[in-house]
Design a protein around this motif. Structure first.
Motif, short mmCIF file in Angstrom:
data_model
loop_
_atom_site.label_atom_id
_atom_site.label_comp_id
_atom_site.label_asym_id
_atom_site.label_seq_id
_atom_site.Cartn_x
_atom_site.Cartn_y
_atom_site.Cartn_z
N ALA A 46 -10.92 9.97 -7.79
CA ALA A 46 -11.40 9.31 -9.00
C ALA A 46 -10.01 8.67 -9.54
O ALA A 46 -9.80 7.94 -10.25
CB ALA A 46 -11.95 10.51 -9.88
N LEU A 47 -8.95 9.83 -9.20
CA LEU A 47 -7.63 9.10 -9.61
C LEU A 47 -7.22 7.87 -8.91
O LEU A 47 -6.65 7.03 -9.52
CB LEU A 47 -6.48 10.18 -9.24
N VAL A 48 -7.48 7.88 -7.61
CA VAL A 48 -7.19 6.62 -6.75
C VAL A 48 -7.90 5.41 -7.38
O VAL A 48 -7.11 4.28 -7.57
CB VAL A 48 -7.42 6.72 -5.40
N VAL A 49 -9.22 5.60 -7.77
CA VAL A 49 -9.77 4.25 -8.39
C VAL A 49 -9.25 4.07 -9.62
O VAL A 49 -8.79 2.83 -9.79
CB VAL A 49 -11.37 4.82 -8.81
N THR A 50 -8.65 4.91 -10.49
CA THR A 50 -8.10 4.46 -11.78
C THR A 50 -6.76 3.79 -11.30
O THR A 50 -6.31 2.71 -11.92
CB THR A 50 -8.09 5.73 -12.73
N LEU A 51 -6.09 4.21 -10.43
CA LEU A 51 -4.61 3.91 -10.28
C LEU A 51 -4.61 2.46 -9.55
O LEU A 51 -3.79 1.67 -9.71
CB LEU A 51 -3.90 5.01 -9.28
N SER A 52 -5.78 2.31 -8.69
CA SER A 52 -5.70 1.12 -7.99
C SER A 52 -5.74 -0.28 -9.06
O SER A 52 -5.59 -1.27 -8.53
CB SER A 52 -6.97 1.27 -7.26
N GLY A 84 -6.93 -9.66 -2.06
CA GLY A 84 -6.71 -8.54 -1.22
C GLY A 84 -6.81 -7.51 -2.18
O GLY A 84 -7.15 -6.16 -1.85
N ALA A 85 -6.14 -7.59 -3.47
CA ALA A 85 -6.16 -6.43 -4.61
C ALA A 85 -7.82 -6.12 -4.94
O ALA A 85 -8.10 -4.76 -4.95
CB ALA A 85 -5.69 -6.83 -5.77
N ASP A 86 -8.65 -7.12 -4.87
CA ASP A 86 -9.90 -6.94 -5.25
C ASP A 86 -10.46 -6.01 -3.96
O ASP A 86 -11.55 -5.10 -4.55
CB ASP A 86 -10.74 -8.18 -5.42
N LYS A 87 -10.25 -6.58 -2.84
CA LYS A 87 -11.00 -5.71 -1.74
C LYS A 87 -10.56 -4.33 -1.70
O LYS A 87 -11.39 -3.34 -1.41
CB LYS A 87 -10.46 -6.32 -0.32
N MET A 88 -9.44 -4.26 -2.07
CA MET A 88 -8.49 -2.67 -2.08
C MET A 88 -9.36 -1.80 -3.26
O MET A 88 -9.86 -0.76 -3.08
CB MET A 88 -7.20 -2.89 -2.22
N MET A 89 -9.31 -2.35 -4.39
CA MET A 89 -10.41 -1.80 -5.55
C MET A 89 -11.82 -1.29 -5.12
O MET A 89 -12.16 -0.25 -5.33
CB MET A 89 -10.09 -2.55 -6.71
N LYS A 90 -12.47 -2.42 -4.25
CA LYS A 90 -13.63 -2.38 -3.96
C LYS A 90 -13.86 -1.11 -2.89
O LYS A 90 -14.71 -0.24 -2.90
CB LYS A 90 -14.19 -3.41 -3.41
N ASP A 94 -15.73 2.76 -3.17
CA ASP A 94 -16.51 3.06 -2.22
C ASP A 94 -16.27 4.40 -1.46
O ASP A 94 -17.11 5.43 -1.44
CB ASP A 94 -16.75 2.12 -0.85
N LEU A 95 -14.83 4.73 -1.54
CA LEU A 95 -14.33 6.18 -1.31
C LEU A 95 -14.79 7.16 -2.00
O LEU A 95 -14.89 8.19 -2.08
CB LEU A 95 -12.78 6.05 -0.93
N ASP A 96 -14.62 6.44 -3.60
CA ASP A 96 -15.04 7.47 -4.39
C ASP A 96 -16.32 7.81 -4.58
O ASP A 96 -16.73 9.20 -4.72
CB ASP A 96 -14.57 6.97 -5.84
N ALA A 114 -10.47 2.06 3.58
CA ALA A 114 -9.69 1.78 2.15
C ALA A 114 -8.15 1.67 2.75
O ALA A 114 -7.52 0.69 2.37
CB ALA A 114 -9.64 2.90 1.25
N ALA A 115 -7.92 2.36 3.69
CA ALA A 115 -6.41 2.36 4.37
C ALA A 115 -5.99 0.99 4.94
O ALA A 115 -4.82 0.49 4.81
CB ALA A 115 -6.31 3.53 5.38
N ALA A 116 -7.13 0.59 5.54
CA ALA A 116 -7.09 -0.90 6.09
C ALA A 116 -6.77 -1.88 5.02
O ALA A 116 -5.99 -2.97 5.35
CB ALA A 116 -8.30 -1.00 7.09
N THR A 117 -7.48 -1.85 3.89
CA THR A 117 -6.95 -3.01 2.71
C THR A 117 -5.70 -2.62 2.46
O THR A 117 -4.82 -3.58 1.85
CB THR A 117 -7.99 -2.70 1.60
N CYS A 118 -5.00 -1.44 2.50
CA CYS A 118 -3.65 -1.50 2.01
C CYS A 118 -2.75 -2.01 2.99
O CYS A 118 -1.67 -2.63 2.64
CB CYS A 118 -3.27 0.35 1.91
#
Ligand code: ASC
Length: 127
Positions: A46-52, A84-90, A94-96, A114-118
């Motif tokens: 949940a934190l990662v989603v917000t921080l992303s 790329g940022a949009d992909k990462m946030m998506k 999904d991880l959340d 998700a790590a692959a998008t980073c």
């Protein structure tokens, strides 16, 4: 939002640092380096989603000349960076969703995605 370009750079770096800390706590469980705890996974996801959502505001055009690890290519291809940022946030959304189910296999799969998008953005745009 920022007084000086340097403040924008600091802000985005800080956001990435805090995001990596919480992403990494899930990573430790995924890699078996920490015991799996569904509640911990959920809280961190949940934190990662917000921080992303935060770092991108710090990539203002006036920060191009501020020293950082951002490659010149990023400024020439800001549309691709945003995509790329949009992909990462998506991917972290999904991880959340997986973390909310508490299913470790689903968490492993979506964590890897998700790590692959980073990594994609780091490989292309980070020094
Ligand atoms: C992390 C982290 C990153 C990404 C990247 C994925 O946990 O800090 O920058 O995952 O290593 O390849």
């Amino acid at each position: 939002q920022f007084q000086k370009p340097e403040d924008a750079v600091k802000y985005r770096q800080a956001a990435f640092t805090v995001m990596a800390a919480h992403f990494g706590r899930i990573g430790a469980m995924v890699q078996g380096k920490a015991p799996f705890d569904a509640k911990v996974a959920q809280e961190n996801a949940a934190l990662v989603v917000t921080l992303s959502k935060l770092p991108w505001a710090g990539f203002t055009p006036d920060t191009e000349k501020v020293k950082s690890r951002t490659k010149p290519e990023a400024w020439m291809e800001m549309g691709k960076v945003r995509a790329g940022a949009d992909k990462m946030m998506k991917a972290v959304a999904d991880l959340d969703a997986a973390a909310r189910t508490g299913n470790l296999d689903a968490i492993k799969k979506t964590f890897g995605d998700a790590a692959a998008t980073c990594k994609a953005c780091h490989d292309a745009y980070r020094e």
